[in-house]
Enzyme design. Structure first.
Site, PDB file in Angstrom:
ATOM      1  N   LYS A 128     -19.654  -8.669  33.460  1.00 48.72           N
ATOM      2  CA  LYS A 128     -20.215  -8.645  32.110  1.00 48.72           C
ATOM      3  C   LYS A 128     -21.509  -7.839  32.083  1.00 48.72           C
ATOM      4  O   LYS A 128     -21.693  -6.963  31.228  1.00 48.72           O
ATOM      5  CB  LYS A 128     -20.481 -10.058  31.619  1.00 48.72           C
ATOM      6  CG  LYS A 128     -21.196 -10.103  30.270  1.00 48.72           C
ATOM      7  CD  LYS A 128     -21.592 -11.516  29.879  1.00 48.72           C
ATOM      8  CE  LYS A 128     -22.400 -11.514  28.603  1.00 48.72           C
ATOM      9  NZ  LYS A 128     -22.848 -12.872  28.202  1.00 48.72           N
ATOM     10  N   ASP A 146     -16.790 -11.836  27.636  1.00 49.14           N
ATOM     11  CA  ASP A 146     -17.385 -13.116  28.015  1.00 49.14           C
ATOM     12  C   ASP A 146     -16.551 -14.216  27.363  1.00 49.14           C
ATOM     13  O   ASP A 146     -15.443 -13.969  26.888  1.00 49.14           O
ATOM     14  CB  ASP A 146     -18.858 -13.197  27.609  1.00 49.14           C
ATOM     15  CG  ASP A 146     -19.042 -13.222  26.096  1.00 49.14           C
ATOM     16  OD1 ASP A 146     -18.047 -13.060  25.352  1.00 49.14           O
ATOM     17  OD2 ASP A 146     -20.174 -13.424  25.649  1.00 49.14           O
TER      18      ASP A 146
END
Length: 220
Positions: A128, A146
């Site tokens: 991420k 996410d």
């Protein structure tokens, strides 16, 4: 799902967010102030498990003291902690920021690498953080998934996956590349305000009629 479909989705989600009174998220604001990969990388580390407004204020205080790897290593751990408090896990993050700066100087000449593989070799950097750094720091197209992106993509029926990693791969196959960069921050805000994890606000969602609501047992 062609480009017209995605344009309508993104436009309707943005309007719904604006109706809730939200503005650009902190990482976008930081990137707009100065598109510097190091600043984006550090701010992304600070944003993990931290509220948006705290991320913005903590980042700005820290960058007023140090916004290069060299300058970051010129600060003590205590100085970094004081600058970024009350960011979540600020003591651990202060050490991580020093470790990242040290590795950048040792292995990359003080420059942030521009590939996800190299970024994920840095201390504390996962997929991420790597993809957000590529997105906002370099303008490189990458899908950052996410929990919010994973949840909404499955609820909407765009993909049918069990993990964020699988969602990232699946979305690459159905979403045009020009939507990859804004996807994460758009869906993070949308997931916080409307498509919440528990009892989402389907009544506020402009896609409520077409959304299959996979996995939703109760809504408002």
């Amino acid at each position: 799902m062609d480009e017209t479909y995605w344009e309508e989705i993104f436009s309707s989600f943005r309007k719904a967010i604006e109706h809730e009174g939200r503005t650009l998220p902190s990482l976008s604001l930081i990137a707009e102030e100065k598109q510097d990969p190091f600043r984006v990388l550090i701010a992304t580390i600070l944003s993990l498990r931290t509220k948006d407004d705290v991320t913005l204020s903590s980042s700005r205080r820290l960058f007023a003291l140090a916004d290069t790897p060299e300058a970051m290593l010129g600060l003590s751990t205590d100085e970094i902690e004081r600058a970024i408090y009350p960011a979540g896990f600020y003591k651990t993050k202060a050490k991580t920021l020093q470790s990242i700066s040290r590795e950048l100087l040792a292995s990359y000449g003080g420059e942030v690498p521009s590939t996800s593989e190299a970024l994920m070799k840095l201390p504390g950097v996962g997929i991420k953080t790597a993809n957000l750094t590529l997105n906002l720091g370099f303008g490189i197209e990458a899908i950052c998934v996410d929990c919010h992106v994973h949840k909404i993509a499955n609820r909407m029926g765009w993909v049918e996956t069990k993990t964020p990693e699988r969602t990232e791969i699946a979305l690459q196959g159905v979403m045009p590349r020009r939507f990859w960069i804004p996807l994460n921050e758009l869906l993070v805000i949308y997931g916080q305000l409307i498509c919440t994890s528990v009892s989402p606000w389907c009544s506020k969602c402009p896609q409520q009629q077409s959304c299959p609501k996979h996995g939703v047992s109760r809504s408002r």
